[in-house]
Design a protein around this motif. Structure first.
Motif, PDB file in Angstrom:
ATOM      1  N   HIS A  24      71.688  41.104  -9.443  1.00  0.00           N
ATOM      2  CA  HIS A  24      71.659  42.349 -10.233  1.00  0.00           C
ATOM      3  C   HIS A  24      73.053  42.980 -10.291  1.00  0.00           C
ATOM      4  O   HIS A  24      73.507  43.446 -11.335  1.00  0.00           O
ATOM      5  N   ARG A  25      73.708  43.036  -9.139  1.00  0.00           N
ATOM      6  CA  ARG A  25      75.016  43.709  -9.072  1.00  0.00           C
ATOM      7  C   ARG A  25      76.081  42.919  -9.815  1.00  0.00           C
ATOM      8  O   ARG A  25      76.938  43.499 -10.497  1.00  0.00           O
ATOM      9  N   ALA A  26      76.057  41.597  -9.671  1.00  0.00           N
ATOM     10  CA  ALA A  26      77.080  40.781 -10.343  1.00  0.00           C
ATOM     11  C   ALA A  26      76.938  40.911 -11.858  1.00  0.00           C
ATOM     12  O   ALA A  26      77.937  41.042 -12.575  1.00  0.00           O
ATOM     13  N   ILE A 162      64.707  58.228   0.180  1.00  0.00           N
ATOM     14  CA  ILE A 162      63.693  57.591  -0.674  1.00  0.00           C
ATOM     15  C   ILE A 162      64.144  56.191  -1.102  1.00  0.00           C
ATOM     16  O   ILE A 162      63.393  55.221  -0.982  1.00  0.00           O
ATOM     17  N   SER A 163      65.363  56.111  -1.626  1.00  0.00           N
ATOM     18  CA  SER A 163      65.847  54.814  -2.081  1.00  0.00           C
ATOM     19  C   SER A 163      67.370  54.770  -2.066  1.00  0.00           C
ATOM     20  O   SER A 163      68.025  55.688  -2.571  1.00  0.00           O
ATOM     21  N   SER A 164      67.918  53.699  -1.514  1.00  0.00           N
ATOM     22  CA  SER A 164      69.374  53.506  -1.541  1.00  0.00           C
ATOM     23  C   SER A 164      69.845  53.149  -2.943  1.00  0.00           C
ATOM     24  O   SER A 164      71.037  53.216  -3.239  1.00  0.00           O
ATOM     25  N   GLN A 165      68.911  52.743  -3.800  1.00  0.00           N
ATOM     26  CA  GLN A 165      69.316  52.329  -5.157  1.00  0.00           C
ATOM     27  C   GLN A 165      69.929  53.489  -5.932  1.00  0.00           C
ATOM     28  O   GLN A 165      70.749  53.274  -6.817  1.00  0.00           O
ATOM     29  N   ARG A 190      68.180  55.372   4.054  1.00  0.00           N
ATOM     30  CA  ARG A 190      67.347  54.170   4.256  1.00  0.00           C
ATOM     31  C   ARG A 190      67.992  53.010   3.493  1.00  0.00           C
ATOM     32  O   ARG A 190      68.716  53.230   2.529  1.00  0.00           O
ATOM     33  N   SER A 191      67.649  51.803   3.896  1.00  0.00           N
ATOM     34  CA  SER A 191      68.099  50.598   3.185  1.00  0.00           C
ATOM     35  C   SER A 191      69.616  50.526   3.047  1.00  0.00           C
ATOM     36  O   SER A 191      70.144  50.033   2.060  1.00  0.00           O
ATOM     37  N   LYS A 192      70.343  50.995   4.059  1.00  0.00           N
ATOM     38  CA  LYS A 192      71.814  51.065   4.002  1.00  0.00           C
ATOM     39  C   LYS A 192      72.498  49.726   3.655  1.00  0.00           C
ATOM     40  O   LYS A 192      73.493  49.704   2.916  1.00  0.00           O
ATOM     41  N   PRO A 308      63.479  47.168   4.282  1.00  0.00           N
ATOM     42  CA  PRO A 308      62.113  47.401   3.790  1.00  0.00           C
ATOM     43  C   PRO A 308      61.449  46.148   3.226  1.00  0.00           C
ATOM     44  O   PRO A 308      60.238  45.990   3.369  1.00  0.00           O
ATOM     45  N   ASP A 309      62.244  45.247   2.628  1.00  0.00           N
ATOM     46  CA  ASP A 309      61.610  44.099   1.962  1.00  0.00           C
ATOM     47  C   ASP A 309      61.051  43.081   2.944  1.00  0.00           C
ATOM     48  O   ASP A 309      60.293  42.186   2.553  1.00  0.00           O
ATOM     49  N   LEU A 310      61.410  43.215   4.234  1.00  0.00           N
ATOM     50  CA  LEU A 310      60.841  42.292   5.227  1.00  0.00           C
ATOM     51  C   LEU A 310      59.464  42.736   5.704  1.00  0.00           C
ATOM     52  O   LEU A 310      58.790  41.988   6.422  1.00  0.00           O
ATOM     53  N   TYR A 335      57.216  53.270  -1.615  1.00  0.00           N
ATOM     54  CA  TYR A 335      57.708  53.572  -2.970  1.00  0.00           C
ATOM     55  C   TYR A 335      58.171  52.317  -3.705  1.00  0.00           C
ATOM     56  O   TYR A 335      59.050  52.383  -4.551  1.00  0.00           O
ATOM     57  N   LYS A 336      57.624  51.189  -3.344  1.00  0.00           N
ATOM     58  CA  LYS A 336      58.032  49.934  -3.984  1.00  0.00           C
ATOM     59  C   LYS A 336      57.090  49.627  -5.146  1.00  0.00           C
ATOM     60  O   LYS A 336      56.407  50.511  -5.641  1.00  0.00           O
ATOM     61  N   GLU A 337      57.025  48.344  -5.559  1.00  0.00           N
ATOM     62  CA  GLU A 337      56.178  47.938  -6.678  1.00  0.00           C
ATOM     63  C   GLU A 337      54.752  48.442  -6.483  1.00  0.00           C
ATOM     64  O   GLU A 337      54.019  48.719  -7.416  1.00  0.00           O
TER      65      GLU A 337
HETATM   66  O1  LIG Z   1      69.511  47.687  -4.064  1.00  0.00           O
HETATM   67  C1  LIG Z   1      68.757  46.717  -3.969  1.00  0.00           C
HETATM   68  O2  LIG Z   1      69.054  45.598  -4.417  1.00  0.00           O
HETATM   69  C2  LIG Z   1      67.461  46.912  -3.285  1.00  0.00           C
HETATM   70  C3  LIG Z   1      67.275  47.979  -2.442  1.00  0.00           C
HETATM   71  C4  LIG Z   1      66.031  48.207  -1.669  1.00  0.00           C
HETATM   72  O3  LIG Z   1      65.352  49.297  -2.240  1.00  0.00           O
HETATM   73  P1  LIG Z   1      65.426  50.803  -1.654  1.00  0.00           P
HETATM   74  O4  LIG Z   1      66.835  51.169  -1.530  1.00  0.00           O
HETATM   75  O5  LIG Z   1      64.706  51.574  -2.713  1.00  0.00           O
HETATM   76  O6  LIG Z   1      64.703  50.812  -0.333  1.00  0.00           O
HETATM   77  C5  LIG Z   1      65.114  46.980  -1.705  1.00  0.00           C
HETATM   78  O7  LIG Z   1      63.829  47.347  -1.289  1.00  0.00           O
HETATM   79  C6  LIG Z   1      65.041  46.369  -3.091  1.00  0.00           C
HETATM   80  O8  LIG Z   1      64.213  45.249  -3.113  1.00  0.00           O
HETATM   81  C7  LIG Z   1      66.406  45.910  -3.537  1.00  0.00           C
END
Ligand SMILES: O=C(O)C1=C[C@@H](OP(=O)(O)O)[C@@H](O)[C@H](O)C1
Ligand SMILES: C=C(OP(=O)(O)O)C(=O)O
Length: 427
Positions: A24-26, A162-165, A190-192, A308-310, A335-337
């Motif tokens: 996604h990032r690339a 809530i989300s690192s995104q 979270r998700s640092k 979180p994904d684990l 807060y995922k899918e």
């Molecule tokens: O930035 C990413 O690529 C992701 C961040 C995580 O989400 P959160 O930051 O919402 O926890 C992860 O659960 C998601 O599958 C992918």
């Protein structure tokens, strides 16, 4: 699509699929550069959503022999001709909302039923503080989102719980604005590791970002920068590989997973978790090879804040381990899918496993899960985790199995190549 799983063990070698997060990032940063080749990207429903969105924002992206050749927008995304549909991908929605804030015009982003329930409030607020305007059409912080560009840069604070995104999205967009940005994180981030992954690719593309970790985390992003990603090889995905590694650990067999080089992925933690549970695990980092030898597993206590994904993988490991497994600090996994804490509790209970669900944790008493007709909750990680639980329990079906196409399209082929008795019923 439904899968039928019989009791089997797995044995052999697999090449891990490419990382979804790095892909996604690339693609995003490559599309904001002038020209870029993304080598060995993950091509799945979620990353196709990012390709689609970047094309709509002006990038030309061609796939040749599995690589992506990008002619980017040089920091100036175009006004999209139509609504951007990001499907099921939270990463795409958050990243493209920030990128659309750089557009000199209006963009509309939406997605599927699951995506339209996922929160974006903190991102919307901060984009506003930085000069853009984002409206949630239902006024609930969820997509559809209408984005009016105008991102400039300023001093802002964002909630990291809530989300690192949200943070990754802002970090990606801010170097392209005309004023500098200081972004402080409120509350616990979270998700640092996913933020570190974003910073890694940004820096590889030549961007300068300063990080101050003294009190709370703060990022200082100088303005008027350019991205120049050029050439990027996507590493293997530890979240996807976790199902293969756990399958070996749970079925008492030996599996070798290749393409497992060290990176910023927090989900590399699966290796330590499996070791703590008593599996035989070795990791040849130089050659990117992880070998798991399954043994009797014992329960563990895992802090899921960074990984979180684990959680679905650890939950099924806990279901077959002796004693208690506690997965804590996991509220953001709701807060995922789908609400994955709840989904795993419901499905493991159907397998006769004792599970206690609290707001931010699951407590699982391991034992001998029994087979059953399980629901995959239209969620790729739930489907893959329940599939490997089915290999231990036998006589199990999992529905909504097509959701594997979100992150790991070859999942069933790969587990079958390891000898698992998994029959895919396309009806
Ligand atoms: O930035 C990413 O690529 C992701 C961040 C995580 O989400 P959160 O930051 O919402 O926890 C992860 O659960 C998601 O599958 C992918
Ligand atoms: C939560 C996930 O992805 P996203 O947030 O991009 O939908 C995931 O892959 O588990």
């Amino acid at each position: 699509m439904r899968v039928k799983i019989s009791r089997t063990s797995v044995e052999g070698e697999v090449f891990a699929p490419p990382s979804k997060s790095y892909t996604h990032r690339a693609i995003t940063i490559g599309s904001l550069s002038e020209k870029c080749v993304v080598r060995r990207p993950l091509i799945s429903e979620d990353t196709k959503a990012t390709i689609r969105a970047c094309r709509m924002l002006g990038a030309q992206i061609n796939e040749e022999k599995g690589d992506l050749f990008i002619e980017g927008v040089k920091g100036k995304p175009h006004i999209p001709e139509d609504v951007i549909d990001v499907g099921n991908s939270g990463t795409t929605l958050r990243f493209m909302t920030a990128v659309a804030s750089l557009v000199n015009g209006v963009s509309i982003l939406t997605g599927d039923n699951s995506l339209r329930t996922r929160p974006n409030g903190p991102l919307i607020e901060v984009l506003h503080d930085l000069g853009a305007e984002v409206i949630s059409t239902q006024n609930n912080g969820c997509a559809p989102l209408v984005v009016k560009g105008g991102l400039k840069g300023a001093i802002a604070k964002i909630d990291g719980s809530i989300s690192s995104q949200f943070i990754s999205a802002l970090l990606i967009a801010c170097p392209l604005t005309s004023r500098s940005t200081t972004l402080s994180i409120k509350g616990e981030l979270r998700s640092k590791p996913y933020v570190n992954l974003t910073l890694e690719i940004m820096r590889k593309a030549g961007a300068e970002i300063f990080e101050d970790n003294n009190h709370n985390i703060k990022f200082i992003i100088p303005p008027n920068q350019d991205y120049d990603l050029r050439d990027y090889l996507v590493p293997g995905d530890f979240s996807s590989a976790s199902y293969l590694l756990a399958a070996a650990a749970m079925t008492g067999s030996r599996v070798v997973v290749k393409n497992m080089f060290p990176s910023q992925q927090g989900d590399m933690a699966i290796i330590e978790i499996l070791k703590q549970m008593g599996a035989g695990v070795s990791w040849d980092k130089e050659n990117g090879v992880v070998t798991v030898n399954g043994r009797d597993l014992k329960g563990v206590r895992v802090d899921a804040a960074a990984t979180p994904d684990l959680v679905p993988t650890i939950a099924v490991l806990g279901a077959v381990a002796e004693g208690q497994t506690v997965i804590e600090n996991a509220e953001h996994v709701r807060y995922k899918e789908t609400d994955r804490l709840h989904a795993m509790a419901v499905e493991l209970k159907k397998m006769g496993v004792s599970v206690k669900e609290d707001r931010d944790q699951l407590t699982i008493k391991g034992g001998k899960p029994k087979g059953g007709d399980l629901h995959g909750w239209h969620d790729h990680r739930i489907v893959m985790a329940l599939t490997i639980a089915g290999m231990v329990a036998g006589d199990t079906t999992v529905d909504t199995a097509e959701s594997i196409f979100i992150s790991y399209p070859n999942f069933f082929d790969d587990v079958r190549s390891l000898g698992a008795d998994v029959i895919v019923d396309k009806q």
